[in-house]
Enzyme design. Structure first.
Site, short mmCIF file in Angstrom:
data_model
loop_
_atom_site.label_atom_id
_atom_site.label_comp_id
_atom_site.label_asym_id
_atom_site.label_seq_id
_atom_site.Cartn_x
_atom_site.Cartn_y
_atom_site.Cartn_z
N SER A 119 0.85 -1.19 0.00
CA SER A 119 0.00 0.00 0.00
C SER A 119 0.89 1.25 0.00
O SER A 119 1.74 1.40 -0.88
CB SER A 119 -0.95 -0.05 1.20
OG SER A 119 -1.96 0.92 1.10
N ASP A 148 -9.38 -4.94 -6.02
CA ASP A 148 -8.86 -3.78 -5.28
C ASP A 148 -9.48 -2.50 -5.84
O ASP A 148 -9.25 -2.13 -6.99
CB ASP A 148 -7.33 -3.74 -5.40
CG ASP A 148 -6.67 -2.74 -4.46
OD1 ASP A 148 -7.34 -1.78 -4.03
OD2 ASP A 148 -5.48 -2.95 -4.15
N HIS A 171 -8.36 -4.48 -1.36
CA HIS A 171 -7.06 -3.88 -1.04
C HIS A 171 -6.44 -4.53 0.20
O HIS A 171 -5.22 -4.63 0.30
CB HIS A 171 -7.24 -2.38 -0.80
CG HIS A 171 -5.95 -1.63 -0.67
ND1 HIS A 171 -5.10 -1.40 -1.73
CD2 HIS A 171 -5.36 -1.06 0.41
CE1 HIS A 171 -4.05 -0.72 -1.32
NE2 HIS A 171 -4.18 -0.50 -0.02
N ASP A 172 -7.27 -4.96 1.13
CA ASP A 172 -6.77 -5.57 2.36
C ASP A 172 -6.22 -6.97 2.15
O ASP A 172 -5.80 -7.62 3.13
CB ASP A 172 -7.88 -5.62 3.41
CG ASP A 172 -7.84 -4.43 4.36
OD1 ASP A 172 -6.92 -3.60 4.23
OD2 ASP A 172 -8.73 -4.33 5.22
#
Length: 320
Positions: free
Chosen positions: A139, A269, A298-299
């Site tokens: 990230s 994502d 995204h996680d």
């Protein structure tokens, strides 16, 4: 630079050290602004002579990728017996400049991902590391890692990027703009920070994950409120604004990254979409794209533990 060894809770072959690096006075930022008496807080864990692995996480991450009490932000991948095994590798992580932990606050200055990388390079040099075996960035940490990889050049053996690309997507910039607007409307008070974080959480996950977990039962609202409240207890509005804007402004030409690179992307994502990771892979000279489908969006770099561990072990060169 000060360092305090901490060995009482560590495995026999593992050394723990924390320290603070005083940056050049003043530390000049890309924006032309300056940080006075700036310092970068760090942690190293692993045998002193082991290959160095730099581990960089998201906006809310800190120097404790793993911790003696098990309270590190990435315990699933860092530590004894994990993919980033502290019996075999020396793991280095930092608190972000402008963040909410032990490194210097920004005090309104604009800190770029490239500024973070320059500070990290000074730290790597001060620690006496001639070579970085693996640089891992997830990230926001991936944005910083890209600039650090360019600075390290031939000193870097391999770069692993998770849910990261060479620029911020328009959707992500809009999403973070609304979060900062919430902070402004709420005068940076804790409830405003908690609400902004709740919005951020919805960007990290997917509609399908939320629906599969909560359906029509309604428990999603307490779950979301809990995330916001816990975050507001340990973070502050200035740090959240600084690091969000830093990620918004991130830009780099993938062609300047010469180290072999593994890029981990997630089809679902919302913040770093496949179009960006695929474009990065096409432009970087030595890049392998590993793309998965995940309800976690995204996680996934935190929650798809087996898939991420496989990527990390391959990037470490284990089994070669």
């Amino acid at each position: 630079m000060s360092a305090t060894p901490q060995t009482e809770s560590a495995p026999p072959l593992c050394q723990w050290a924390r320290g603070v690096l005083a940056l050049p006075e003043p530390f000049r930022l890309e924006s032309g602004e300056q940080l006075q008496r700036a310092q970068l807080a760090w942690q190293c864990v692993g045998p002193d002579a082991a290959p160095l692995v730099v581990v960089l996480g998201g906006i809310s991450a800190h120097a404790r990728c793993c911790a003696p009490d098990g309270d590190g932000w990435w315990e699933s991948q860092c530590g004894e017996g994990q993919a980033l095994d502290t019996r075999r590798y020396r793991l280095l992580s930092v608190d972000w400049l402008g963040g909410a932990h032990a490194s210097s606050p920004a005090r309104g200055a604009r800190v770029s991902s490239a500024d973070q990388a320059r500070a990290l390079l000074l730290l790597v040099n001060r620690l006496g590391a001639r070579r970085v075996h693996l640089l891992v960035g997830a990230s926001y940490g991936g944005a910083v890692a890209q600039h650090l990889a360019a600075l390290l050049g031939a000193r870097l053996r391999h770069l692993a990027l998770l849910c990261s690309a060479h620029r911020s997507s328009a959707y992500a910039r809009a999403f973070r703009h609304v979060q900062r607007a919430i902070l402004q409307l709420g005068d940076d008070a804790r409830p405003a920070l908690a609400l902004a974080r709740q919005l951020a959480i919805l960007g990290y996950v997917t509609h399908a994950e939320i629906e599969s977990r909560f359906g029509d039962a309604g428990e999603v609202l307490p779950w979301l409120a809990g995330h916001g409240a816990r975050f507001a207890e340990r973070f502050n509005a200035d740090a959240y604004r600084c690091l969000g804007e830093s990620l918004d402004s991130h830009r780099i030409d993938p062609a300047v990254i010469r180290a072999p690179t593994t890029l981990f992307g997630v089809i679902e994502d919302q913040l770093v979409p496949p179009s960006l990771t695929r474009n990065f892979a096409q432009c970087a000279p030595h890049c392998r794209l590993v793309e998965i489908s995940s309800l976690h969006g995204h996680d996934a770099f935190l929650k798809e533990e087996a898939a991420v561990a496989e990527v990390l072990r391959a990037a470490l060169g284990e089994g070669e």
